[in-house]
Write a protein that holds these residues in place. Sequence first.
Motif, PDB file in Angstrom:
ATOM      1  N   ALA A 277     -31.590  -0.323 -47.660  1.00 46.05           N
ATOM      2  CA  ALA A 277     -29.716   0.310 -47.230  1.00 46.05           C
ATOM      3  C   ALA A 277     -29.520   0.353 -45.968  1.00 46.05           C
ATOM      4  O   ALA A 277     -28.948  -0.037 -45.298  1.00 46.05           O
ATOM      5  CB  ALA A 277     -29.562   1.201 -48.315  1.00 46.05           C
ATOM      6  N   GLY A 278     -30.680   1.018 -45.082  1.00 47.18           N
ATOM      7  CA  GLY A 278     -30.037   1.085 -43.643  1.00 47.18           C
ATOM      8  C   GLY A 278     -29.977  -0.353 -42.712  1.00 47.18           C
ATOM      9  O   GLY A 278     -28.918  -0.028 -42.402  1.00 47.18           O
ATOM     10  N   PRO A 279     -31.662  -1.039 -43.154  1.00 48.55           N
ATOM     11  CA  PRO A 279     -30.913  -2.082 -41.998  1.00 48.55           C
ATOM     12  C   PRO A 279     -29.613  -3.069 -42.810  1.00 48.55           C
ATOM     13  O   PRO A 279     -29.019  -3.856 -41.954  1.00 48.55           O
ATOM     14  CB  PRO A 279     -32.473  -2.510 -42.470  1.00 48.55           C
ATOM     15  N   ARG A 280     -29.094  -2.893 -43.755  1.00 49.66           N
ATOM     16  CA  ARG A 280     -28.726  -4.393 -44.511  1.00 49.66           C
ATOM     17  C   ARG A 280     -26.985  -3.274 -44.460  1.00 49.66           C
ATOM     18  O   ARG A 280     -26.695  -5.172 -43.841  1.00 49.66           O
ATOM     19  CB  ARG A 280     -28.651  -3.718 -46.171  1.00 49.66           C
ATOM     20  N   LEU A 281     -27.270  -2.531 -44.016  1.00 54.81           N
ATOM     21  CA  LEU A 281     -25.825  -2.185 -43.819  1.00 54.81           C
ATOM     22  C   LEU A 281     -25.354  -2.089 -42.330  1.00 54.81           C
ATOM     23  O   LEU A 281     -24.267  -2.545 -41.853  1.00 54.81           O
ATOM     24  CB  LEU A 281     -25.315  -0.260 -43.847  1.00 54.81           C
ATOM     25  N   ALA A 282     -26.292  -1.800 -41.363  1.00 52.75           N
ATOM     26  CA  ALA A 282     -26.984  -2.293 -40.009  1.00 52.75           C
ATOM     27  C   ALA A 282     -25.665  -3.527 -39.634  1.00 52.75           C
ATOM     28  O   ALA A 282     -25.408  -3.742 -38.852  1.00 52.75           O
ATOM     29  CB  ALA A 282     -28.154  -1.978 -39.235  1.00 52.75           C
ATOM     30  N   GLN A 283     -27.180  -4.587 -40.612  1.00 51.13           N
ATOM     31  CA  GLN A 283     -26.795  -5.780 -40.180  1.00 51.13           C
ATOM     32  C   GLN A 283     -24.884  -6.515 -40.868  1.00 51.13           C
ATOM     33  O   GLN A 283     -24.456  -7.102 -39.727  1.00 51.13           O
ATOM     34  CB  GLN A 283     -27.304  -6.595 -40.770  1.00 51.13           C
ATOM     35  N   GLU A 284     -24.600  -6.187 -41.374  1.00 44.94           N
ATOM     36  CA  GLU A 284     -23.473  -6.192 -42.025  1.00 44.94           C
ATOM     37  C   GLU A 284     -22.476  -5.444 -41.419  1.00 44.94           C
ATOM     38  O   GLU A 284     -21.159  -6.125 -41.209  1.00 44.94           O
ATOM     39  CB  GLU A 284     -22.670  -5.487 -43.418  1.00 44.94           C
ATOM     40  N   ARG A 285     -22.516  -4.229 -40.521  1.00 42.52           N
ATOM     41  CA  ARG A 285     -21.849  -3.570 -39.663  1.00 42.52           C
ATOM     42  C   ARG A 285     -21.541  -4.698 -38.135  1.00 42.52           C
ATOM     43  O   ARG A 285     -21.113  -4.152 -37.183  1.00 42.52           O
ATOM     44  CB  ARG A 285     -21.794  -1.959 -39.950  1.00 42.52           C
ATOM     45  N   GLY A 286     -22.883  -5.622 -37.980  1.00 41.54           N
ATOM     46  CA  GLY A 286     -22.810  -5.753 -36.640  1.00 41.54           C
ATOM     47  C   GLY A 286     -22.992  -5.058 -35.169  1.00 41.54           C
ATOM     48  O   GLY A 286     -23.179  -4.967 -34.083  1.00 41.54           O
ATOM     49  N   MET A 287     -24.043  -3.398 -36.208  1.00 43.31           N
ATOM     50  CA  MET A 287     -24.665  -2.838 -34.939  1.00 43.31           C
ATOM     51  C   MET A 287     -26.491  -3.207 -34.039  1.00 43.31           C
ATOM     52  O   MET A 287     -26.805  -4.019 -34.613  1.00 43.31           O
ATOM     53  CB  MET A 287     -25.265  -1.879 -36.168  1.00 43.31           C
ATOM     54  N   ASP A 288     -26.331  -2.506 -33.531  1.00 41.81           N
ATOM     55  CA  ASP A 288     -27.742  -2.810 -32.581  1.00 41.81           C
ATOM     56  C   ASP A 288     -28.441  -1.363 -33.356  1.00 41.81           C
ATOM     57  O   ASP A 288     -28.461   0.067 -32.659  1.00 41.81           O
ATOM     58  CB  ASP A 288     -27.703  -2.422 -30.890  1.00 41.81           C
ATOM     59  N   ALA A 289     -29.826  -1.263 -33.899  1.00 46.80           N
ATOM     60  CA  ALA A 289     -30.184  -0.453 -33.982  1.00 46.80           C
ATOM     61  C   ALA A 289     -31.635  -0.684 -34.347  1.00 46.80           C
ATOM     62  O   ALA A 289     -32.267  -1.636 -34.746  1.00 46.80           O
ATOM     63  CB  ALA A 289     -30.103   0.100 -35.693  1.00 46.80           C
ATOM     64  N   LEU A 290     -33.036   0.019 -34.497  1.00 46.51           N
ATOM     65  CA  LEU A 290     -33.988   0.024 -34.156  1.00 46.51           C
ATOM     66  C   LEU A 290     -34.396   1.287 -35.180  1.00 46.51           C
ATOM     67  O   LEU A 290     -35.050   2.596 -35.029  1.00 46.51           O
ATOM     68  CB  LEU A 290     -35.043   0.417 -33.121  1.00 46.51           C
ATOM     69  N   PHE A 291     -35.221   0.371 -36.655  1.00 45.39           N
ATOM     70  CA  PHE A 291     -35.584   1.648 -37.819  1.00 45.39           C
ATOM     71  C   PHE A 291     -37.637   1.386 -36.496  1.00 45.39           C
ATOM     72  O   PHE A 291     -38.206   0.193 -36.908  1.00 45.39           O
ATOM     73  CB  PHE A 291     -35.296   0.800 -38.846  1.00 45.39           C
ATOM     74  N   VAL A 292     -37.796   2.228 -37.341  1.00 43.95           N
ATOM     75  CA  VAL A 292     -38.964   2.602 -37.258  1.00 43.95           C
ATOM     76  C   VAL A 292     -39.805   3.330 -38.570  1.00 43.95           C
ATOM     77  O   VAL A 292     -39.378   4.387 -38.995  1.00 43.95           O
ATOM     78  CB  VAL A 292     -39.595   3.726 -36.055  1.00 43.95           C
ATOM     79  N   LEU A 293     -40.874   2.787 -38.679  1.00 42.77           N
ATOM     80  CA  LEU A 293     -41.393   2.893 -40.418  1.00 42.77           C
ATOM     81  C   LEU A 293     -42.951   3.430 -40.595  1.00 42.77           C
ATOM     82  O   LEU A 293     -43.594   2.664 -39.069  1.00 42.77           O
ATOM     83  CB  LEU A 293     -41.156   1.956 -41.526  1.00 42.77           C
ATOM     84  N   ARG A 294     -43.406   4.459 -41.282  1.00 46.64           N
ATOM     85  CA  ARG A 294     -44.921   5.163 -40.978  1.00 46.64           C
ATOM     86  C   ARG A 294     -45.891   3.575 -42.266  1.00 46.64           C
ATOM     87  O   ARG A 294     -44.545   3.589 -43.232  1.00 46.64           O
ATOM     88  CB  ARG A 294     -44.395   6.218 -41.161  1.00 46.64           C
TER      89      ARG A 294
END
Length: 309
Positions: free
Chosen positions: A268-285
């Motif tokens: 849900a995090g990356p999906r909302l970041a895309q919807e809002r036109g954001m610049d974000a980096l997600f790091v997953l284990r």
Amino acid sequence: MGTRYTALFYAAAGIDTDAVGHNLARAVARVDQQMSTWKPDSDLNRLNAAPEQQWVSVPEELATVLSAALRVSQQSDGAFDIAVGDLVDAWGFGPAEQAITAQALATTSSHARLSASAALVVDTQRNQVRKRAPLQLDLNGIAKGFGVDELARCLDGLGITRYLVGIDGEMRARGVKPDGQCWAVALEKPNRGVREVMGVMELGDAAIATSGDYRHWVDVAGQSYAHTMNPATGAPLCNPLAAVTVVASSCMLADAWATALMVLGETAGPRLAQERGMDALFVLRDGQQFKEISIVGGQLQAQIETRPI
């Protein structure tokens, strides 16, 4: 705010750096006095102690941050919520440093929670706030970013237009260095107990903030819990995300959105970041590796890199 602030800037020869330093110190001290949960006499704690249904006058800066927090809460469907002070205390991350007990954890996680958006009214015209119900507010997910913005405003007011300011890992840049290069900001590898650089990001006329699970945590009954609370569960986060970094126009917003996206999780995090036109980096284990999901201008980048933990 329990940490250090920094300011690196270029200015005309002969500038009174002592005066600049005093102005910067006053700027962060004002934010700390208004928004700290650790200072018993802070304006935030005064608001927390105020009775319900009573209008409380607050400083303009605090009203601004409260209003912004409610907006991010609404826009993130409640993932960002400042009404988690009781959870923070129950899990041992608050100023009381109270012992973690099964009874306290059961009490905070089981009862129906009322979000700040539902129970807090902020009048930014009159700088007044009213609680519709008992709330224990915690601004640690947004106040530090606002403090960085205040450092930037301080330097702007002094006519300084080339700087990099920060509080802990939240930073804001303006202009470029004299040689024309942007400011280089290191991204930390989200490993507990080790300070390593994972990558470097160039920053210019923007702010950056990171939320992660690797700086502050507690161990309870053999299980490790990070300090970020999930308002939906009434407990610390439990998802594969190790860190989320957000670049935004203000550090206040970058700070709040990094927390919100961290709470939303790896889908849900990356999906909302895309919807809002954001610049974000997600790091997953991901097993023995870190997986990175990069979003620039709302666009998911084609390459997803993996790095060894």
